[in-house]
Design a protein around this motif. Structure first.
Motif, PDB file in Angstrom:
ATOM      1  N   UNK A 101       0.836  -1.203   0.000  1.00  0.00           N
ATOM      2  CA  UNK A 101       0.000   0.000   0.000  1.00  0.00           C
ATOM      3  C   UNK A 101       0.865   1.244   0.000  1.00  0.00           C
ATOM      4  N   UNK A 102       0.240   2.361  -0.323  1.00  0.00           N
ATOM      5  CA  UNK A 102       0.954   3.641  -0.296  1.00  0.00           C
ATOM      6  C   UNK A 102       1.489   3.932   1.097  1.00  0.00           C
ATOM      7  N   UNK A 103       0.666   3.661   2.109  1.00  0.00           N
ATOM      8  CA  UNK A 103       1.092   3.912   3.491  1.00  0.00           C
ATOM      9  C   UNK A 103       2.306   3.057   3.838  1.00  0.00           C
ATOM     10  N   UNK A 104       2.268   1.781   3.445  1.00  0.00           N
ATOM     11  CA  UNK A 104       3.400   0.894   3.732  1.00  0.00           C
ATOM     12  C   UNK A 104       4.654   1.383   3.032  1.00  0.00           C
ATOM     13  N   UNK A 105       4.523   1.773   1.772  1.00  0.00           N
ATOM     14  CA  UNK A 105       5.682   2.246   1.007  1.00  0.00           C
ATOM     15  C   UNK A 105       6.256   3.514   1.639  1.00  0.00           C
ATOM     16  N   UNK A 106       5.386   4.427   2.051  1.00  0.00           N
ATOM     17  CA  UNK A 106       5.856   5.668   2.669  1.00  0.00           C
ATOM     18  C   UNK A 106       6.601   5.388   3.975  1.00  0.00           C
ATOM     19  N   UNK A 107       6.090   4.455   4.764  1.00  0.00           N
ATOM     20  CA  UNK A 107       6.729   4.129   6.040  1.00  0.00           C
ATOM     21  C   UNK A 107       8.069   3.430   5.825  1.00  0.00           C
ATOM     22  N   UNK A 108       8.135   2.547   4.834  1.00  0.00           N
ATOM     23  CA  UNK A 108       9.387   1.874   4.503  1.00  0.00           C
ATOM     24  C   UNK A 108      10.443   2.902   4.098  1.00  0.00           C
ATOM     25  N   UNK A 109      10.061   3.819   3.224  1.00  0.00           N
ATOM     26  CA  UNK A 109      11.008   4.818   2.736  1.00  0.00           C
ATOM     27  C   UNK A 109      11.475   5.752   3.853  1.00  0.00           C
TER      28      UNK A 109
END
Length: 219
Positions: free
Chosen positions: A83-91
């Motif tokens: 998800x977008x949220x997951x990708x943002x948190x990973x980055x």
């Protein structure tokens, strides 16, 4: 008999990482340093080794083992969809003290416990851990302690609790953060904080652009 390798010495570090990688690939347990606390690890795709890990901790299948990865890109092969949220948190926070609960890819042939189709992933900020993970691949890693006891922040604390149940101990010095990771569940449209740890609620809220009060905290 277990062996301890001092990773502050270049030769011992090289030998230790080589031995730990070989042990993990052979289905044995290793203890490795991370940025949060020390972890006890096994090849995530070796179900017998994961069962041994749970047994060493005195932990049941109802508390499945998290998975550590050595690269951002590994996530794409482990998750049903990022998800977008997951990708943002990973980055924002990887490598570092943030764990994400995600829906696992249905094709994965592993048994981490009673996961109900989810898996908790993290990329640690520790060079020794990263080197091992990049050689072994995704590893099932839990805090290096007997269930109910304090997490180990040094290799001696880990060895005092786990002793000969572990084949290789990698001594990377005291854990930098000394506290467990923050856990965020991103399996639902609104992310939920399940445990507050090394990464603050405010930092997560800022990345997700939400009010911190909207993140349910069950610490």
């Amino acid at each position: 008999m277990s062996t301890v390798f001092d990773c502050s010495d270049p030769q011992s570090r090289s030998a230790g990482i080589r031995t730990a990688v070989g042990a993990a690939k052979a289905g044995r347990l290793v203890v490795l340093p991370t940025d949060t606390v020390y972890g006890i690890g096994a090849d995530a795709f070796d179900s017998e080794a994961v069962a041994d890990l749970l047994a060493a901790k005195g932990r049941g299948r109802d508390m499945p083992v998290p998975v550590l990865v050595g690269s951002w890109h590994t996530v794409d092969g482990l998750v049903r969809s990022v998800s977008t949220a997951a990708r943002d948190l990973v980055e924002a926070f990887w490598p570092g003290g943030l764990s994400l609960v995600v829906e696992q890819a249905p094709s994965l042939a592993w048994d981490l416990g009673d996961t109900d189709g989810t898996v908790m992933l993290r990329m640690p900020l520790h060079p020794v851990a990263i080197e091992v993970l990049r050689e072994v691949g995704p590893m099932a890693v839990s805090s290096a302690n007997v269930s109910g006891q304090p997490p180990a922040t040094t290799v001696d604390e880990a060895r005092d609790q786990l002793a000969e149940k572990v084949t290789v101990y990698l001594d990377g010095g005291p854990a930098t953060l000394g506290e467990p990771s923050t856990i965020v569940d991103v399996t639902t449209p609104t992310p939920r904080i399940l445990r507050v740890g090394a990464v603050s609620v405010e930092s997560i809220a800022e990345v997700l652009d939400v009010d911190s009060a909207s993140l349910t905290v069950n610490s």
